[in-house]
Design a protein around this motif. Structure first.
Motif, PDB file in Angstrom:
ATOM      1  N   GLU A  57       0.824  -1.217   0.000  1.00 17.65           N
ATOM      2  CA  GLU A  57       0.000   0.000   0.000  1.00 17.65           C
ATOM      3  C   GLU A  57       0.859   1.269   0.000  1.00 17.65           C
ATOM      4  OE1 GLU A  57      -3.197   0.890  -0.092  1.00 17.65           O
ATOM      5  OE2 GLU A  57      -4.153  -1.073  -0.026  1.00 17.65           O
ATOM      6  N   HIS A  58       2.019   1.210   0.672  1.00 14.22           N
ATOM      7  CA  HIS A  58       2.790   2.431   0.926  1.00 14.22           C
ATOM      8  C   HIS A  58       4.201   2.409   0.361  1.00 14.22           C
ATOM      9  CE1 HIS A  58      -0.414   3.753   3.583  1.00 14.22           C
ATOM     10  NE2 HIS A  58      -0.408   2.544   4.119  1.00 14.22           N
ATOM     11  N   PHE A  59       4.497   1.494  -0.555  1.00 18.89           N
ATOM     12  CA  PHE A  59       5.878   1.354  -1.017  1.00 18.89           C
ATOM     13  C   PHE A  59       6.437   2.630  -1.630  1.00 18.89           C
ATOM     14  CE2 PHE A  59       3.706   0.457  -4.954  1.00 18.89           C
ATOM     15  CZ  PHE A  59       4.559   0.909  -5.944  1.00 18.89           C
ATOM     16  N   GLU A  60       5.604   3.452  -2.245  1.00 17.04           N
ATOM     17  CA  GLU A  60       6.090   4.689  -2.858  1.00 17.04           C
ATOM     18  C   GLU A  60       6.517   5.723  -1.816  1.00 17.04           C
ATOM     19  OE1 GLU A  60       2.716   5.650  -5.258  1.00 17.04           O
ATOM     20  OE2 GLU A  60       3.511   4.571  -6.995  1.00 17.04           O
ATOM     21  N   GLN A  61       6.013   5.599  -0.596  1.00 16.96           N
ATOM     22  CA  GLN A  61       6.325   6.561   0.460  1.00 16.96           C
ATOM     23  C   GLN A  61       7.482   6.111   1.350  1.00 16.96           C
ATOM     24  OE1 GLN A  61       2.478   6.164   2.019  1.00 16.96           O
ATOM     25  NE2 GLN A  61       1.521   7.491   0.515  1.00 16.96           N
ATOM     26  N   PRO A  64      13.909   4.767  -0.111  1.00 18.54           N
ATOM     27  CA  PRO A  64      14.545   3.657  -0.831  1.00 18.54           C
ATOM     28  C   PRO A  64      15.516   2.832   0.007  1.00 18.54           C
ATOM     29  CG  PRO A  64      14.536   5.623  -2.198  1.00 18.54           C
ATOM     30  CD  PRO A  64      14.039   6.034  -0.838  1.00 18.54           C
ATOM     31  N   LEU A  67      13.440   0.596   2.208  1.00 15.16           N
ATOM     32  CA  LEU A  67      12.779  -0.415   1.388  1.00 15.16           C
ATOM     33  C   LEU A  67      13.762  -1.508   0.975  1.00 15.16           C
ATOM     34  CD1 LEU A  67      10.021  -1.091   0.176  1.00 15.16           C
ATOM     35  CD2 LEU A  67      10.715   0.151  -1.874  1.00 15.16           C
TER      36      LEU A  67
END
Length: 87
Positions: A57-61, A64, A67
């Motif tokens: 749901e939140h990988f873009e936020q 890096p 992540l």
């Protein structure tokens, strides 16, 4: 998050659920059965699915570098640690 919720939300197959939860395919199949062959997922399985749901749901936020740490394999982390220790 239950396996059924994750399955319907993300439209993944049983193999992906097994990978996320580090379970065998027959175990995941039992989560979806009814009757005497049913086996409920463990609390750890529910937590792993909830964590993966959050990441998806939140990988873009997610920064890096964080992540990369969350999604890298343990073998890659071990290799990196070994390489850094030898330097």
């Amino acid at each position: 998050m239950t396996p059924r919720q994750f399955y319907s939300k993300w439209q993944v197959n049983y193999e992906i659920l097994a990978l996320i939860c580090s379970r065998s395919l027959p175990t995941v199949q039992r989560w979806f059965r009814r009757g005497h062959n049913y086996r409920p997922p463990l609390t750890l399985d529910l937590r792993n699915l909830a964590l993966m749901d959050f990441l998806l749901e939140h990988f873009e936020q997610i920064p890096p570098n964080l992540l990369n740490k969350l999604c890298s394999s343990s073998q890659t982390q071990q290799d990196s640690h070994t390489t850094n220790s030898q330097s």
